[in-house]
Design an enzyme around this catalytic site. Structure first.
Site, PDB file in Angstrom:
ATOM      1  CG  HIS A 171      23.431 -12.141   2.827  1.00  0.00           C
ATOM      2  ND1 HIS A 171      22.600 -11.304   3.525  1.00  0.00           N
ATOM      3  CD2 HIS A 171      23.754 -11.464   1.699  1.00  0.00           C
ATOM      4  CE1 HIS A 171      22.437 -10.174   2.851  1.00  0.00           C
ATOM      5  NE2 HIS A 171      23.140 -10.263   1.727  1.00  0.00           N
ATOM      6  CG  HIS A 220      25.160 -10.445  -3.179  1.00  0.00           C
ATOM      7  ND1 HIS A 220      23.889  -9.982  -3.400  1.00  0.00           N
ATOM      8  CD2 HIS A 220      25.424 -10.190  -1.870  1.00  0.00           C
ATOM      9  CE1 HIS A 220      23.397  -9.458  -2.282  1.00  0.00           C
ATOM     10  NE2 HIS A 220      24.327  -9.582  -1.336  1.00  0.00           N
ATOM     11  NE  ARG A 235      27.660  -8.921  -7.404  1.00  0.00           N
ATOM     12  CZ  ARG A 235      27.065  -8.119  -6.518  1.00  0.00           C
ATOM     13  NH1 ARG A 235      25.749  -8.050  -6.453  1.00  0.00           N
ATOM     14  NH2 ARG A 235      27.792  -7.388  -5.687  1.00  0.00           N
ATOM     15  CG  ASN A 278      21.287  -8.440  -5.419  1.00  0.00           C
ATOM     16  OD1 ASN A 278      21.545  -9.627  -5.267  1.00  0.00           O
ATOM     17  ND2 ASN A 278      22.038  -7.479  -4.930  1.00  0.00           N
ATOM     18  CG  HIS A 328      23.182  -7.015   5.698  1.00  0.00           C
ATOM     19  ND1 HIS A 328      22.257  -6.041   6.023  1.00  0.00           N
ATOM     20  CD2 HIS A 328      23.044  -7.222   4.359  1.00  0.00           C
ATOM     21  CE1 HIS A 328      21.593  -5.693   4.942  1.00  0.00           C
ATOM     22  NE2 HIS A 328      22.043  -6.388   3.924  1.00  0.00           N
ATOM     23  CG  ASN A 379      23.969  -0.570   2.166  1.00  0.00           C
ATOM     24  OD1 ASN A 379      23.897   0.014   3.235  1.00  0.00           O
ATOM     25  ND2 ASN A 379      22.942  -0.674   1.345  1.00  0.00           N
ATOM     26  CG  ASP A 383      26.252  -8.618   2.223  1.00  0.00           C
ATOM     27  OD1 ASP A 383      25.789  -9.005   1.133  1.00  0.00           O
ATOM     28  OD2 ASP A 383      26.084  -7.455   2.661  1.00  0.00           O
ATOM     29  CG  HIS A 434      30.924  -4.496  -6.756  1.00  0.00           C
ATOM     30  ND1 HIS A 434      29.698  -4.418  -7.368  1.00  0.00           N
ATOM     31  CD2 HIS A 434      30.681  -4.402  -5.421  1.00  0.00           C
ATOM     32  CE1 HIS A 434      28.748  -4.277  -6.456  1.00  0.00           C
ATOM     33  NE2 HIS A 434      29.324  -4.264  -5.261  1.00  0.00           N
TER      34      HIS A 434
END
Length: 372
Positions: free
Chosen positions: A12, A14, A16, A46, A183, A228, A255, A259
């Site tokens: 899991h 990200h 981007r 995502n 998660h 989250n 996770d 950012h």
């Protein structure tokens, strides 16, 4: 003392790319993974474009083929555009991705989730669910608990997670789908999954290092503590540790969610949700859980290696190893991260378990340099 361990697997993350490469890229994210001792990671969908067809997935796959420093396996979405309405073609995509998830947004419509599970069962693929009932969020952004009350913040109730898990477990039992819960953060989630496993439901789950190491008592008025699901209560954290020990929780996944500095500079209310985790996971967990005597080293390693591979039927990788120094403390400094993301609640922590070298397919993909 330097030990050699199986290299870690993260199901899991990200990265981007494509769509938000100002936050992270396949290159920077995979280098961060190697620096954390990981040689296989699974990248969430995502993205822009959302990998919901062979054509849109090809955009992400091209970046992986070009830049990945380790093995990166993509997810595809459950619904087209991750909009929760129209299912993707599981059969057309299943040989090209590791599993299917609308991560970042739960599938809100129970009928859509039922149809997804029926189709997934026919195709023999995994649905990895981000469980979050939007009707219960009510503008919340941290856990609905003591800290939120005392500091005037809007809270996210635990039922927003476990209520959707309960719904999905009923559907999973009905359809025979292979179902994975992303998660988990609440004690109710642990209990529901434990009971479902005892009934023979085909469910697996993960939690993240920050839910095992932190709780709402550790919150600060800083975007570094916003993710989250949110950091829950101390009782929730204890239930997660117990779930890890008894095997209810199959895997630990970071996770990893980078950012920009600006997006994480707006405090608890205004900052984007998500923290980076690939480069801190093992030392934080080793320090907090193993050195404290709560979790045996063997169980931690299993949850970072065999557990995640077993869930997604990934073959063992005997040539993938990580060398770790267990006895020498060091300080977590995000300025040294290979990730483009710098937001971590573990900034400044003194920890043990530094990754010295990561070996992938028999070749060194990361080596610690004291001058770095």
């Amino acid at each position: 003392m330097v030990v050699t361990l199986p290299a870690f697997t993260d199901i899991h993350v990200h990265f981007r790319e494509p769509g938000q490469t100002y936050k992270e890229t396949i290159l920077s994210g995979s280098r961060a993974a190697a620096r954390g001792g990981y040689t296989l990671v699974c990248a969430m969908p995502n993205l822009d474009p959302v990998p919901d067809s062979p054509g849109t997935l090809a955009v992400e796959q091209a970046a992986i083929d070009r830049d990945a420093a380790i093995t990166v396996l993509p997810y595809c979405s459950i619904t087209k555009g991750r909009k929760g309405r129209e299912l993707v073609d599981f059969e057309a995509l299943k040989s090209r991705c590791v599993a299917f998830s609308d991560d970042g947004s739960g599938v809100q419509d129970g009928d859509i989730m039922l149809r997804a599970m029926e189709a997934a069962a026919r195709a023999d693929v995994i649905l990895a669910a981000h469980c979050e009932d939007n009707t219960l969020l009510k503008g919340g952004y941290i856990h609905e608990g003591r800290y939120a009350r005392e500091h005037g913040h809007r809270g996210i109730c635990s039922e927003s997670e476990w209520g959707q898990i309960r719904r999905d477990l009923e559907l999973c039992e009905k359809t025979g789908c292979r179902y994975h819960v992303c998660h988990i953060s609440t004690r109710e989630s642990v209990a529901l999954i434990r009971e479902a496993k005892a009934r023979g439901v085909r469910v697996s789950c993960e939690t993240a290092p920050h839910y095992l190491a932190l709780c709402e008592e550790d919150l600060r008025e800083d975007g570094r503590f916003k993710m989250n699901p949110p950091l829950r209560s101390a009782e929730d954290r204890e239930a997660l540790i117990e779930g890890l020990l008894d095997g209810t929780i199959d895997a630990i996944a970071t996770d990893h969610a980078p950012h920009s500095a600006e997006e994480k500079s707006r405090g608890l209310e205004g900052s984007a949700m998500g923290i980076v985790g690939l480069e801190t996971a093992f030392p934080v967990l080793y320090t907090k859980l193993v050195r404290s005597g709560r979790v045996p080293l063997e169980r931690l390693v299993e949850a970072l290696t065999e557990g995640p591979r077993r869930i997604f039927r990934l073959p063992p990788a005997p040539q993938d190893r990580v060398l770790v120094e267990l006895d020498t403390p060091f300080t977590i400094q995000s300025s040294s991260f290979a990730s483009m993301g710098r937001s971590t609640p573990f900034e400044g922590w003194e920890v043990y378990g530094r990754v010295l070298e990561t070996i992938h397919n028999g070749k060194t993909v990361y080596k610690y340099d004291k001058a770095f």
